[in-house]
Enzyme design. Structure first.
Site, PDB file in Angstrom:
ATOM      1  N   LEU A  28      11.388  30.472   1.738  1.00 42.60           N
ATOM      2  CA  LEU A  28      11.126  31.812   1.834  1.00 42.60           C
ATOM      3  C   LEU A  28      10.760  32.431   0.303  1.00 42.60           C
ATOM      4  O   LEU A  28      11.248  32.115  -1.055  1.00 42.60           O
ATOM      5  CB  LEU A  28      12.611  32.402   1.960  1.00 42.60           C
ATOM      6  CG  LEU A  28      12.499  32.046   3.650  1.00 42.60           C
ATOM      7  CD1 LEU A  28      14.246  32.337   3.919  1.00 42.60           C
ATOM      8  CD2 LEU A  28      11.634  32.899   4.236  1.00 42.60           C
ATOM      9  N   GLU A  35      20.910  38.126   4.956  1.00 36.47           N
ATOM     10  CA  GLU A  35      19.626  38.308   5.780  1.00 36.47           C
ATOM     11  C   GLU A  35      20.088  36.391   6.786  1.00 36.47           C
ATOM     12  O   GLU A  35      19.887  36.043   8.050  1.00 36.47           O
ATOM     13  CB  GLU A  35      18.669  38.583   5.371  1.00 36.47           C
ATOM     14  CG  GLU A  35      17.784  39.086   6.073  1.00 36.47           C
ATOM     15  CD  GLU A  35      17.350  38.675   6.731  1.00 36.47           C
ATOM     16  OE1 GLU A  35      16.574  38.794   8.064  1.00 36.47           O
ATOM     17  OE2 GLU A  35      16.782  37.526   6.635  1.00 36.47           O
TER      18      GLU A  35
HETATM   19  N1  NAP Z   1      10.470  35.726   6.515  1.00 38.03           N
HETATM   20  C1  NAP Z   1      10.296  34.724   7.679  1.00 38.03           C
HETATM   21  O1  NAP Z   1      11.183  35.648   8.629  1.00 38.03           O
HETATM   22  C2  NAP Z   1       9.725  34.223   7.738  1.00 38.03           C
HETATM   23  C3  NAP Z   1       9.951  32.563   8.769  1.00 38.03           C
HETATM   24  C4  NAP Z   1       9.041  31.923   8.991  1.00 38.03           C
HETATM   25  C5  NAP Z   1       7.928  31.747   7.670  1.00 38.03           C
HETATM   26  N2  NAP Z   1       8.810  32.146   6.945  1.00 38.03           N
HETATM   27  C6  NAP Z   1       7.861  31.644   5.554  1.00 38.03           C
HETATM   28  O2  NAP Z   1       6.171  31.795   5.656  1.00 38.03           O
HETATM   29  C7  NAP Z   1       5.422  30.050   5.833  1.00 38.03           C
HETATM   30  C8  NAP Z   1       5.111  29.238   6.571  1.00 38.03           C
HETATM   31  O3  NAP Z   1       4.745  29.967   7.475  1.00 38.03           O
HETATM   32  P1  NAP Z   1       3.357  29.589   7.774  1.00 38.03           P
HETATM   33  O4  NAP Z   1       2.177  30.726   8.545  1.00 38.03           O
HETATM   34  O5  NAP Z   1       2.652  29.338   6.417  1.00 38.03           O
HETATM   35  O6  NAP Z   1       2.706  28.844   8.868  1.00 38.03           O
HETATM   36  P2  NAP Z   1       3.233  28.227  10.329  1.00 38.03           P
HETATM   37  O7  NAP Z   1       3.455  29.223  11.388  1.00 38.03           O
HETATM   38  O8  NAP Z   1       5.140  27.887   9.892  1.00 38.03           O
HETATM   39  O9  NAP Z   1       2.680  26.216  10.439  1.00 38.03           O
HETATM   40  C9  NAP Z   1       1.722  26.917  10.502  1.00 38.03           C
HETATM   41  C10 NAP Z   1       1.305  25.601  11.043  1.00 38.03           C
HETATM   42  O10 NAP Z   1       1.704  25.467  12.245  1.00 38.03           O
HETATM   43  C11 NAP Z   1       0.966  24.931  13.938  1.00 38.03           C
HETATM   44  N3  NAP Z   1       0.085  26.257  14.275  1.00 38.03           N
HETATM   45  C12 NAP Z   1       0.674  27.414  14.024  1.00 38.03           C
HETATM   46  N4  NAP Z   1       0.072  28.187  15.154  1.00 38.03           N
HETATM   47  C13 NAP Z   1      -0.244  27.706  16.470  1.00 38.03           C
HETATM   48  C14 NAP Z   1      -0.713  27.105  17.345  1.00 38.03           C
HETATM   49  N5  NAP Z   1      -1.241  27.922  18.004  1.00 38.03           N
HETATM   50  N6  NAP Z   1      -0.708  25.758  18.447  1.00 38.03           N
HETATM   51  C15 NAP Z   1      -1.044  24.508  17.666  1.00 38.03           C
HETATM   52  N7  NAP Z   1      -0.557  24.630  16.150  1.00 38.03           N
HETATM   53  C16 NAP Z   1       0.197  25.883  15.471  1.00 38.03           C
HETATM   54  C17 NAP Z   1      -0.094  24.353  13.009  1.00 38.03           C
HETATM   55  O11 NAP Z   1       0.005  22.664  12.599  1.00 38.03           O
HETATM   56  P3  NAP Z   1      -0.700  21.713  11.782  1.00 38.03           P
HETATM   57  O12 NAP Z   1      -1.743  23.096  10.924  1.00 38.03           O
HETATM   58  O13 NAP Z   1       0.057  20.569  11.930  1.00 38.03           O
HETATM   59  O14 NAP Z   1      -2.089  21.482  13.023  1.00 38.03           O
HETATM   60  C18 NAP Z   1      -0.678  25.318  11.404  1.00 38.03           C
HETATM   61  O15 NAP Z   1      -1.288  24.694  10.267  1.00 38.03           O
HETATM   62  C19 NAP Z   1       7.005  29.681   4.810  1.00 38.03           C
HETATM   63  O16 NAP Z   1       7.119  29.668   3.458  1.00 38.03           O
HETATM   64  C20 NAP Z   1       7.907  29.993   5.111  1.00 38.03           C
HETATM   65  O17 NAP Z   1       9.094  29.678   4.728  1.00 38.03           O
HETATM   66  C21 NAP Z   1       9.330  32.914   6.627  1.00 38.03           C
END
Ligand code: NAP
Length: 194
Positions: A28, A35
């Site tokens: 984050l 929050e």
């Molecule tokens: N501010 C907030 O509210 C909040 C909330 C959540 C996360 N975050 C932040 O967001 C970042 C992470 O999010 P991100 O978007 O980079 O990644 P993410 O969506 O958490 O993860 C992406 C991975 O999830 C899998 N994936 C996603 N959609 C899929 C689907 N439909 N089917 C199968 N697998 C799927 C894949 O994994 P594989 O590569 O293993 O196939 C993909 O590479 C971090 O910085 C975290 O701290 C912030």
């Protein structure tokens, strides 16, 4: 007859800053204890104490959780990955190859009678797919009134969402460490409880 998986309501919960950033370096971009407590309270609270909520997240969001918070406690954790994740060492953590597979499973299997609310907790693609789904019900979005450097962003929000009230959500401007934020709740008018 439509199967039970069709009626699962997807509640999204996210915090985004002014540029709609949600993450940086798989973490984050901010430290806002209030929050985070709100996130924990909203995603954990159940009316029926015999039930838990489900949290669905992408693999990178799972990876971003500090070990001491893994899995998210008092919730059924579901992690999406297209590869073969092995999270069997964790209790009540389930992996799925797609969101569709996950929703089908939780609506039709042994999950069905033991969960109350389904929370989509990120990241970008999981939010996007969920908002495109006919099962998209609500978006709980914390808007943070500050610009943070981010590399991960909340996807485009549909124009037709309607702002609603939820008695569990504090109203007005919140403030922590000089950072102001507001908890919003938006509802998808196209959601139909079948
Ligand atoms: N501010 C907030 O509210 C909040 C909330 C959540 C996360 N975050 C932040 O967001 C970042 C992470 O999010 P991100 O978007 O980079 O990644 P993410 O969506 O958490 O993860 C992406 C991975 O999830 C899998 N994936 C996603 N959609 C899929 C689907 N439909 N089917 C199968 N697998 C799927 C894949 O994994 P594989 O590569 O293993 O196939 C993909 O590479 C971090 O910085 C975290 O701290 C912030």
């Amino acid at each position: 007859m439509k199967n039970k998986a069709m009626v699962i309501k997807l509640n999204l919960i996210a915090a985004a800053c002014e540029n709609m950033g949600i993450g940086k370096g798989n973490n984050l971009p901010w430290r806002l204890r209030t929050e985070l407590d709100y996130f924990t309270r909203m995603t954990s609270a159940t009316v029926d104490k015999n039930k838990k909520n489900i949290v669905i997240m992408g693999r990178r969001t799972w990876d971003s959780l500090p070990n001491k918070f893994k899995p998210l406690s008092d919730r059924i954790n579901c992690v999406l990955s297209r590869s073969d994740l092995d999270l069997k060492k964790y209790q009540d953590v389930h992996t799925f190859k797609s969101l569709e597979q996950c929703l089908e499973k939780i609506g039709n299997s042994e999950f069905r009678d033991r969960f109350e609310t389904v929370w989509i907790i990120g990241g970008t693609n999981v939010y996007k797919e969920s908002m495109e789904s006919e099962q998209f019900y609500r978006l709980y979005l914390t808007k943070i009134f500050k610009h943070f450097d981010c590399d991960t962003f909340f996807p485009k929000i549909p124009d037709n969402l309607i702002e609603v009230r939820d008695p569990a959500v504090p109203e007005g401007t919140q403030k922590e460490k000089d950072v102001e934020f507001v908890y919003h709740v938006y509802e998808n008018p196209n959601f139909k409880a079948l």
